[in-house]
Design an enzyme around this catalytic site. Structure first.
Site, PDB file in Angstrom:
ATOM      1  CB  SER A 114      44.746  42.398 -64.097  1.00 24.14           C
ATOM      2  OG  SER A 114      45.625  41.319 -63.634  1.00 24.14           O
ATOM      3  CG  HIS A 135      49.773  38.756 -60.815  1.00 23.18           C
ATOM      4  ND1 HIS A 135      48.992  40.134 -61.426  1.00 23.18           N
ATOM      5  CD2 HIS A 135      48.625  37.875 -60.874  1.00 23.18           C
ATOM      6  CE1 HIS A 135      47.911  39.353 -62.035  1.00 23.18           C
ATOM      7  NE2 HIS A 135      47.879  38.378 -61.129  1.00 23.18           N
ATOM      8  CE  LYS A 157      39.931  37.348 -68.455  1.00 20.47           C
ATOM      9  NZ  LYS A 157      39.374  37.147 -66.971  1.00 20.47           N
ATOM     10  NE  ARG A 201      42.668  38.660 -55.648  1.00 20.98           N
ATOM     11  CZ  ARG A 201      42.001  38.627 -57.325  1.00 20.98           C
ATOM     12  NH1 ARG A 201      42.434  39.739 -58.333  1.00 20.98           N
ATOM     13  NH2 ARG A 201      41.630  37.928 -58.000  1.00 20.98           N
TER      14      ARG A 201
HETATM   15  O1  PNS Z   1      45.177  34.995 -63.931  1.00 19.14           O
HETATM   16  P1  PNS Z   1      43.725  33.606 -64.565  1.00 19.14           P
HETATM   17  O2  PNS Z   1      42.815  34.675 -65.767  1.00 19.14           O
HETATM   18  O3  PNS Z   1      42.685  33.491 -63.709  1.00 19.14           O
HETATM   19  O4  PNS Z   1      44.399  32.485 -65.283  1.00 19.14           O
HETATM   20  C1  PNS Z   1      43.424  31.452 -64.961  1.00 19.14           C
HETATM   21  C2  PNS Z   1      44.407  30.073 -65.504  1.00 19.14           C
HETATM   22  C3  PNS Z   1      45.242  30.286 -66.670  1.00 19.14           C
HETATM   23  C4  PNS Z   1      45.307  29.870 -64.560  1.00 19.14           C
HETATM   24  C5  PNS Z   1      43.619  28.808 -65.990  1.00 19.14           C
HETATM   25  O5  PNS Z   1      42.781  29.385 -67.129  1.00 19.14           O
HETATM   26  C6  PNS Z   1      44.467  27.600 -66.911  1.00 19.14           C
HETATM   27  O6  PNS Z   1      45.241  27.073 -65.649  1.00 19.14           O
HETATM   28  N1  PNS Z   1      44.518  27.687 -67.881  1.00 19.14           N
HETATM   29  C7  PNS Z   1      44.968  26.524 -68.355  1.00 19.14           C
HETATM   30  C8  PNS Z   1      44.153  25.470 -69.277  1.00 19.14           C
HETATM   31  C9  PNS Z   1      43.758  24.090 -68.194  1.00 19.14           C
HETATM   32  O7  PNS Z   1      44.332  23.936 -67.311  1.00 19.14           O
HETATM   33  N2  PNS Z   1      42.520  24.404 -67.356  1.00 19.14           N
HETATM   34  C10 PNS Z   1      42.365  23.673 -66.348  1.00 19.14           C
HETATM   35  C11 PNS Z   1      41.863  22.140 -66.843  1.00 19.14           C
HETATM   36  S1  PNS Z   1      40.425  22.195 -67.779  1.00 19.14           S
END
Ligand code: PNS
Length: 159
Positions: free
Chosen positions: A128, A17, A41, A90
């Site tokens: 992570s 990151h 989660k 990745r």
């Molecule tokens: O590190 P992660 O858990 O892969 O990140 C995921 C993240 C935070 C990028 C994703 O879950 C997200 O954008 N969540 C916010 C809610 C949202 O806008 N979802 C997409 C449209 S429903």
């Protein structure tokens, strides 16, 4: 001013990151690391801890900030005046999910652009989840996460 948002759970931030953040900070005027607060989660680290770790790890970067968000990413980006969402890739496994998310975000807000950055090959195996698994078994985290937060991670798993 070109503002980008780099979203994620960051539970916790890894060197992969950090590498994306450092590179993005050279491309954009400002990079805001967006930490997702509410997620089904359950994260291991609280949102305050996750934000604090990012602030510690990016203190050398003047144009990088960290903030929590709850709700839609495109709404958060709009509030910040950010026109770009940055995502790191990745492996090809990341691609399908990220492609779908990018299209969905674009459908919700056509003004929002997602830009992908390839991970530095030396960090492509770090996630992570792997860091947490390693920490749980008291493995060496050197090189995986920013050195400044290694003790914080160890403490959490000693509790
Ligand atoms: O590190 P992660 O858990 O892969 O990140 C995921 C993240 C935070 C990028 C994703 O879950 C997200 O954008 N969540 C916010 C809610 C949202 O806008 N979802 C997409 C449209 S429903």
């Amino acid at each position: 001013m070109r503002i980008a948002v780099y979203p994620g759970s960051f539970d916790p931030i890894t060197n992969g990151h950090l590498d994306i953040i450092e590179r993005a900070s050279k491309v954009f005027d400002k990079v805001i690391v967006g930490v997702l607060i509410n997620k089904s989660k359950q994260p291991v680290f609280t949102s305050a801890e996750r934000i604090e770790f990012i602030r510690k790890a990016t203190s050398h970067l003047d144009n990088v900030e960290a903030a929590g968000f709850d709700g839609l990413l495109v709404e958060f980006a709009k509030q910040l005046g950010a026109s770009v969402i940055i995502k790191g890739l990745r492996t090809v496994n990341d691609f399908e999910y990220e492609f779908q998310m990018a299209l969905l975000n674009k459908a919700i807000d056509p003004a929002c652009e997602t830009m992908f950055m390839m991970t530095n090959s030396k960090y492509s195996y770090i996630s992570s989840s792997m860091v947490k698994e390693l920490a749980q078994y008291k493995g060496d985290l050197e090189g995986m996460v920013p050195s400044l937060i290694i003790d914080n991670i160890k403490e959490k798993f000693e509790q």
